[in-house]
Enzyme design. Structure first.
Site, short mmCIF file in Angstrom:
data_model
loop_
_atom_site.label_atom_id
_atom_site.label_comp_id
_atom_site.label_asym_id
_atom_site.label_seq_id
_atom_site.Cartn_x
_atom_site.Cartn_y
_atom_site.Cartn_z
N ARG A 57 6.78 -11.45 5.57
CA ARG A 57 6.32 -12.57 6.40
C ARG A 57 6.04 -12.13 7.84
O ARG A 57 5.42 -12.86 8.61
CB ARG A 57 7.34 -13.72 6.34
CG ARG A 57 6.92 -14.96 7.07
CD ARG A 57 7.64 -16.26 6.68
NE ARG A 57 8.93 -16.11 6.07
CZ ARG A 57 10.09 -15.90 6.72
NH1 ARG A 57 10.10 -15.79 8.03
NH2 ARG A 57 11.22 -15.76 6.06
N TYR A 108 -14.65 -29.93 14.47
CA TYR A 108 -14.12 -29.78 13.13
C TYR A 108 -13.01 -30.82 12.90
O TYR A 108 -12.05 -30.88 13.66
CB TYR A 108 -13.60 -28.36 12.88
CG TYR A 108 -13.13 -28.23 11.46
CD1 TYR A 108 -14.06 -28.12 10.43
CD2 TYR A 108 -11.79 -28.28 11.13
CE1 TYR A 108 -13.66 -28.05 9.12
CE2 TYR A 108 -11.38 -28.21 9.81
CZ TYR A 108 -12.32 -28.10 8.81
OH TYR A 108 -11.91 -28.04 7.50
N ASP A 179 -12.71 -22.45 19.52
CA ASP A 179 -12.95 -22.23 18.09
C ASP A 179 -14.32 -21.56 17.99
O ASP A 179 -15.35 -22.19 18.27
CB ASP A 179 -12.91 -23.58 17.36
CG ASP A 179 -13.09 -23.43 15.85
OD1 ASP A 179 -13.73 -22.46 15.40
OD2 ASP A 179 -12.59 -24.31 15.12
N LYS A 204 -15.34 -18.88 6.77
CA LYS A 204 -16.77 -19.14 6.92
C LYS A 204 -17.56 -17.83 7.09
O LYS A 204 -17.56 -17.03 6.20
CB LYS A 204 -16.99 -20.10 8.10
CG LYS A 204 -16.02 -21.30 8.10
CD LYS A 204 -16.26 -22.28 6.97
CE LYS A 204 -15.15 -23.31 6.80
NZ LYS A 204 -14.80 -24.07 7.99
C1 PLP Z 1 -13.70 -24.79 8.44
C2 PLP Z 1 -13.41 -24.85 9.88
C3 PLP Z 1 -12.09 -24.89 10.36
C4 PLP Z 1 -10.90 -24.92 9.43
O1 PLP Z 1 -10.74 -23.73 8.75
P1 PLP Z 1 -10.11 -23.60 7.27
O2 PLP Z 1 -10.26 -22.15 7.02
O3 PLP Z 1 -10.92 -24.49 6.37
O4 PLP Z 1 -8.69 -24.04 7.37
C5 PLP Z 1 -11.91 -24.91 11.73
N1 PLP Z 1 -12.94 -24.93 12.59
C6 PLP Z 1 -14.23 -24.92 12.16
C7 PLP Z 1 -15.33 -24.95 13.17
C8 PLP Z 1 -14.51 -24.88 10.80
O5 PLP Z 1 -15.79 -24.90 10.39
#
Ligand code: PLP
Length: 365
Positions: A57, A108, A179, A204
């Site tokens: 962990r 998001y 982000d 993504k």
């Molecule tokens: C998909 C996404 C998230 C969340 O990520 P996960 O991997 O689905 O937990 C956060 N920010 C953006 C801009 C996203 O497109």
């Protein structure tokens, strides 16, 4: 040793490699005879005592390879997480009790829900702002503990002036978090622009093949890094080594995938702008995501997403395949998003095939 190998690039004997080369060379094992080129997928819950990893962990060599590459690209130290939301949750753990957070009016959904959950529990005040309005973001930052940005935003593709906002936030004593999922470190490096922390959904574009859920946090501040590392150790949002290996394998080709997807997106955005059924095209001029609003509202947009054959009707984005979705099909999507908005995640297929399919769907519905 967690995240210690930032000299990797220097190890190639060529300091100052471009990001495109870093993607390929970072996080590799030492170049001894018979050593494999790729990091192993290390399945280990524990390690022989006396070292720094200690327990599964706390650290994993496969995580470290991935973290080295993302860290070198973003200009900080990286922690891999089990998802983008695990990463954002770790960053929100940095907040003091009873603080104020500035966040986009539309971003998001999961991240906004994490903030709303804390607000509803009385743990923070949430000030939601239009991130394109730099002066109001700066004003809202006064007295705040954190300014959370997403740029470009999901799904409206709003772009924030990260430099100006980070400056204003720093002057107000607030942390700036970005982000960077939509831009990726190839198009935008928020730490260089003054942000304190970068968050990624590596699900993504970073992994790029719609086969893994994964996240990452990056910071150049050792104090913040230690607190985030402690959060990961203690709360256990740790990724599977196999998932991280897949994310790293996908990451190696990010520059060529993004180059093609971006060229396709720019071309489609320009063709869509003159399609009679399309009332608005939202495309910031870079990246692989583009949103359109279509005449006829929700029903008409639903018909379009049902009529495509090459494009895939699905949520998520950033894979090699082109996907699309009417965002307001999710009841919790922001009401600032038009009912007819369709988010297009443009992939690497042939642009004329993509256009034929999409324009046909627009023409017949
Ligand atoms: C998909 C996404 C998230 C969340 O990520 P996960 O991997 O689905 O937990 C956060 N920010 C953006 C801009 C996203 O497109």
């Amino acid at each position: 040793m967690v995240n210690s190998r930032f000299s990797d690039l220097a190890d190639t004997g060529m300091p100052g490699l471009s990001p495109q080369s870093t993607l390929v060379t970072g996080g590799r094992p030492d170049t001894e005879p018979d050593a494999p080129l790729n990091p192993a997928v290390t399945f280990a819950s524990t390690y022989h005592a006396g070292g720094q990893r200690g327990y599964g962990r706390y650290g994993n060599p496969t995580w470290e390879a991935f973290e080295d590459v993302i860290g070198a690209l973003e200009g900080g130290r990286t922690l891999a997480f089990s998802s983008g939301l695990a990463a954002s949750d770790a960053v929100l753990s940095l907040l003091p009790e009873a603080c104020t957070v500035v966040a986009p009016d539309c971003a998001y959904l999961g991240v906004l829900d994490q903030l709303r959950e804390r607000r509803d529990a009385g743990r923070l005040e949430l000030r939601q702002v239009d991130v394109t309005d730099t002066a109001s973001v700066a004003a809202a930052a006064r007295g705040a503990a954190m300014v959370w940005l997403e740029s470009p935003t999901n799904p409206k593709l709003d772009v924030a002036d990260i430099t100006a906002i980070s400056d204003a936030a720093a002057a107000a004593g607030a942390l700036t978090v970005v982000d960077n999922t939509f831009a990726t470190p190839l198009l935008q490096r928020p730490l260089e622009l003054g942000a304190d922390v970068v968050v990624h959904s590596a699900t993504k574009l970073i992994s790029g093949h719609s086969d893994v859920v994964s996240g990452a946090v990056v910071t150049a501040d050792d104090g913040l890094f230690d607190r985030l590392d402690r959060h990961r150790r203690l709360h256990g949002a740790t990724p599977s080594p196999m998932d991280v290996y897949l994310a790293l394998r996908g990451l190696r080709t990010l520059s060529v995938r993004l180059e093609r997807a971006q060229a396709n997106a720019a071309e489609l955005a320009s063709r869509l702008a003159s399609h009679p059924r399309v009332s608005i095209v939202r495309y910031p001029g870079y990246g692989s995501i583009c949103s359109i609003e279509v005449a006829g509202g929700a029903d008409s947009a639903d018909a379009v997403v049902e009529a495509v054959r090459l494009w895939v009707h699905t949520t998520s984005l950033g894979g090699v395949e082109s996907t699309l979705e009417r965002r307001r099909r999710w009841p919790s999507e922001s009401e600032t998003v038009d009912e007819s908005l369709i988010r297009l995640s443009v992939g690497i297929e042939d642009v004329d095939d993509l256009w034929r399919d999409l324009s046909h769907a627009l023409d017949v519905t």
